[in-house]
Motif scaffolding. Structure first.
Motif, PDB file in Angstrom:
ATOM      1  N   ALA A  59     -43.953  -8.392 -16.996  1.00 25.34           N
ATOM      2  CA  ALA A  59     -45.377  -8.676 -16.782  1.00 25.34           C
ATOM      3  C   ALA A  59     -45.793  -9.947 -17.520  1.00 25.34           C
ATOM      4  CB  ALA A  59     -46.221  -7.495 -17.246  1.00 25.34           C
ATOM      5  N   TYR A  60     -45.407 -10.045 -18.794  1.00 25.63           N
ATOM      6  CA  TYR A  60     -45.820 -11.207 -19.589  1.00 25.63           C
ATOM      7  C   TYR A  60     -45.158 -12.493 -19.108  1.00 25.63           C
ATOM      8  CZ  TYR A  60     -48.361  -8.304 -22.907  1.00 25.63           C
ATOM      9  OH  TYR A  60     -49.276  -7.468 -23.474  1.00 25.63           O
ATOM     10  N   LEU A  85     -46.816  -3.695 -13.625  1.00 24.80           N
ATOM     11  CA  LEU A  85     -45.700  -3.679 -14.567  1.00 24.80           C
ATOM     12  C   LEU A  85     -46.192  -3.463 -15.995  1.00 24.80           C
ATOM     13  CD1 LEU A  85     -43.562  -6.639 -13.164  1.00 24.80           C
ATOM     14  CD2 LEU A  85     -42.937  -4.216 -13.136  1.00 24.80           C
ATOM     15  N   TYR A  86     -47.292  -4.133 -16.330  1.00 22.06           N
ATOM     16  CA  TYR A  86     -47.857  -3.972 -17.673  1.00 22.06           C
ATOM     17  C   TYR A  86     -48.320  -2.538 -17.910  1.00 22.06           C
ATOM     18  CZ  TYR A  86     -51.101  -4.217 -21.555  1.00 22.06           C
ATOM     19  OH  TYR A  86     -51.751  -3.975 -22.726  1.00 22.06           O
ATOM     20  N   ALA A  87     -48.964  -1.955 -16.900  1.00 21.20           N
ATOM     21  CA  ALA A  87     -49.466  -0.584 -17.028  1.00 21.20           C
ATOM     22  C   ALA A  87     -48.322   0.390 -17.294  1.00 21.20           C
ATOM     23  CB  ALA A  87     -50.217  -0.187 -15.762  1.00 21.20           C
ATOM     24  N   SER A 114     -48.003  -1.426 -31.360  1.00 21.68           N
ATOM     25  CA  SER A 114     -47.606  -2.589 -32.142  1.00 21.68           C
ATOM     26  C   SER A 114     -46.636  -3.471 -31.363  1.00 21.68           C
ATOM     27  CB  SER A 114     -46.976  -2.156 -33.470  1.00 21.68           C
ATOM     28  OG  SER A 114     -45.855  -1.328 -33.244  1.00 21.68           O
ATOM     29  N   THR A 115     -45.758  -2.858 -30.579  1.00 20.32           N
ATOM     30  CA  THR A 115     -44.810  -3.637 -29.772  1.00 20.32           C
ATOM     31  C   THR A 115     -45.543  -4.450 -28.719  1.00 20.32           C
ATOM     32  OG1 THR A 115     -43.120  -1.930 -30.089  1.00 20.32           O
ATOM     33  CG2 THR A 115     -42.750  -3.520 -28.330  1.00 20.32           C
ATOM     34  N   ILE A 116     -46.485  -3.812 -28.040  1.00 19.41           N
ATOM     35  CA  ILE A 116     -47.303  -4.514 -27.049  1.00 19.41           C
ATOM     36  C   ILE A 116     -48.096  -5.623 -27.728  1.00 19.41           C
ATOM     37  CG2 ILE A 116     -49.361  -4.259 -25.603  1.00 19.41           C
ATOM     38  CD1 ILE A 116     -46.946  -3.366 -24.154  1.00 19.41           C
ATOM     39  N   GLY A 117     -48.581  -5.350 -28.954  1.00 16.37           N
ATOM     40  CA  GLY A 117     -49.367  -6.336 -29.687  1.00 16.37           C
ATOM     41  C   GLY A 117     -48.599  -7.616 -29.942  1.00 16.37           C
ATOM     42  N   ILE A 118     -47.310  -7.489 -30.237  1.00 14.89           N
ATOM     43  CA  ILE A 118     -46.481  -8.672 -30.485  1.00 14.89           C
ATOM     44  C   ILE A 118     -46.129  -9.365 -29.170  1.00 14.89           C
ATOM     45  CG2 ILE A 118     -44.267  -9.474 -31.391  1.00 14.89           C
ATOM     46  CD1 ILE A 118     -44.404  -7.090 -33.330  1.00 14.89           C
ATOM     47  N   MET A 119     -45.821  -8.579 -28.138  1.00 13.96           N
ATOM     48  CA  MET A 119     -45.382  -9.148 -26.864  1.00 13.96           C
ATOM     49  C   MET A 119     -46.486  -9.914 -26.145  1.00 13.96           C
ATOM     50  SD  MET A 119     -42.943  -6.150 -25.299  1.00 13.96           S
ATOM     51  CE  MET A 119     -42.330  -7.182 -23.959  1.00 13.96           C
TER      52      MET A 119
END
Length: 302
Positions: free
Chosen positions: A22-23, A235-237, A246-251
């Motif tokens: 997604a990113y 994909l993000y959902a 926290s993982t999403i926060g970094i990505m």
């Protein structure tokens, strides 16, 4: 290794791949938006909405989640909240599409860099969440970066702030919807597709549209607005459900980093010394903010 641990690791791996995809797609999105830069931003947004509907609908049918949407449609409160969140995300899309076409991709990168810090401020102001010293320092540095950019440009960097604010508000309000992310996205584009379709038809009737009886290349691009909008969100959902916050926060820094590289080295947008200073301050603020998430996780078990 127990079966439960193995299942958890597999879920995390799948979640990481979903979120990473997604990113990466969001990071590369400016390349597509530059290809449609000759089409007015409002028309591009209308097609993003319209052609997202069949993709989102097909996904829900495949997952068997249509019952949630049916229940939401019967709830006036849910429909009202979905209409509000839809309004904010459409504003965000409109600003983003216009900014890319106006050679201001660097400002969009900055907007998505400061978005998590804006979300932290909103959490403190609206939800009473306490900020630790790292988060306060990160927010203060972000404010300094905005002041530096304002001084350099001779005005407030409104594109960056508008993108950060609309997306932060969207994320905040989106949490209030009593419906899953995929179902919520389908509900939002369903609500938006009525005015979007009306606008597209109006443009075509005036001979100003770019979809029917025009360049096949433009038709293909406008049809492509659906997949480039819906696929990363889906994909993000899926990824967010399987990963730690926290993982999403970094990505989430992956996309603006790619946008920044594309803006400077592909689009050849100007990047002055003052902008470099401002971005260095923002990167420092984000490093402090990221550390604060790990610091909080270390403190909690104690």
């Amino acid at each position: 290794m127990t079966i439960e641990t193995q299942a958890s690791d597999n879920a995390a791996s799948r979640g990481f791949l979903f979120a990473l995809s997604a990113y990466l797609l969001w990071g590369l999105l400016p390349l597509f938006m530059k290809a449609v830069a000759h089409i007015p931003a409002a028309e591009v947004v209308a097609h993003r909405i319209l052609w997202s509907v069949p993709i989102a609908g097909a996904t829900l049918l495949f997952l068997g989640r249509t019952a949630d949407v049916k229940a939401a449609v019967r709830s006036p409160r849910t429909l009202l909240m979905a209409a509000i969140t839809a309004a904010f995300i459409s504003c965000n899309w409109g600003i983003y599409v216009w900014a890319i076409s106006a050679d201001r991709a660097v400002e969009t990168a900055l907007g998505y860099y400061i978005n998590p810090l804006v979300s932290v401020v909103m959490g403190a102001a609206l939800l009473g969440e306490k900020l630790n010293r790292f988060q306060v320092a990160a927010i203060a540095l972000a404010a300094v970066a905005v002041i530096v950019l304002a001084f350099d440009a001779g005005g407030v960097p409104w594109v960056s702030l508008a993108l950060a604010m609309t997306f932060a508000i969207y994320g905040f309000l989106r949490k209030t919807l009593p419906i899953g992310p995929s179902q919520g996205f389908f509900l939002e584009v369903m609500i938006l597709c009525v005015p979007a379709l009306a606008y597209i038809v109006w443009l075509q009737m005036r001979g100003e549209g770019h979809f029917i009886a025009t360049d096949p290349y433009d038709v293909a691009l406008l049809l492509g607005c659906g997949p480039v909008t819906a696929v990363p969100l889906m994909l993000y959902a899926f990824g967010a459900k399987l990963l730690r916050y926290s993982t999403i926060g970094i990505m989430q820094y992956i996309a603006p980093s790619i946008i920044f590289v594309i803006a400077v080295f592909v689009f050849d947008e100007p990047f002055s010394q003052m902008r470099l200073i401002a971005f260095a301050i923002i990167w420092t603020a984000l490093a402090i903010y990221t550390w604060s998430m790990f610091f909080r996780r270390v403190e909690q078990p104690a």
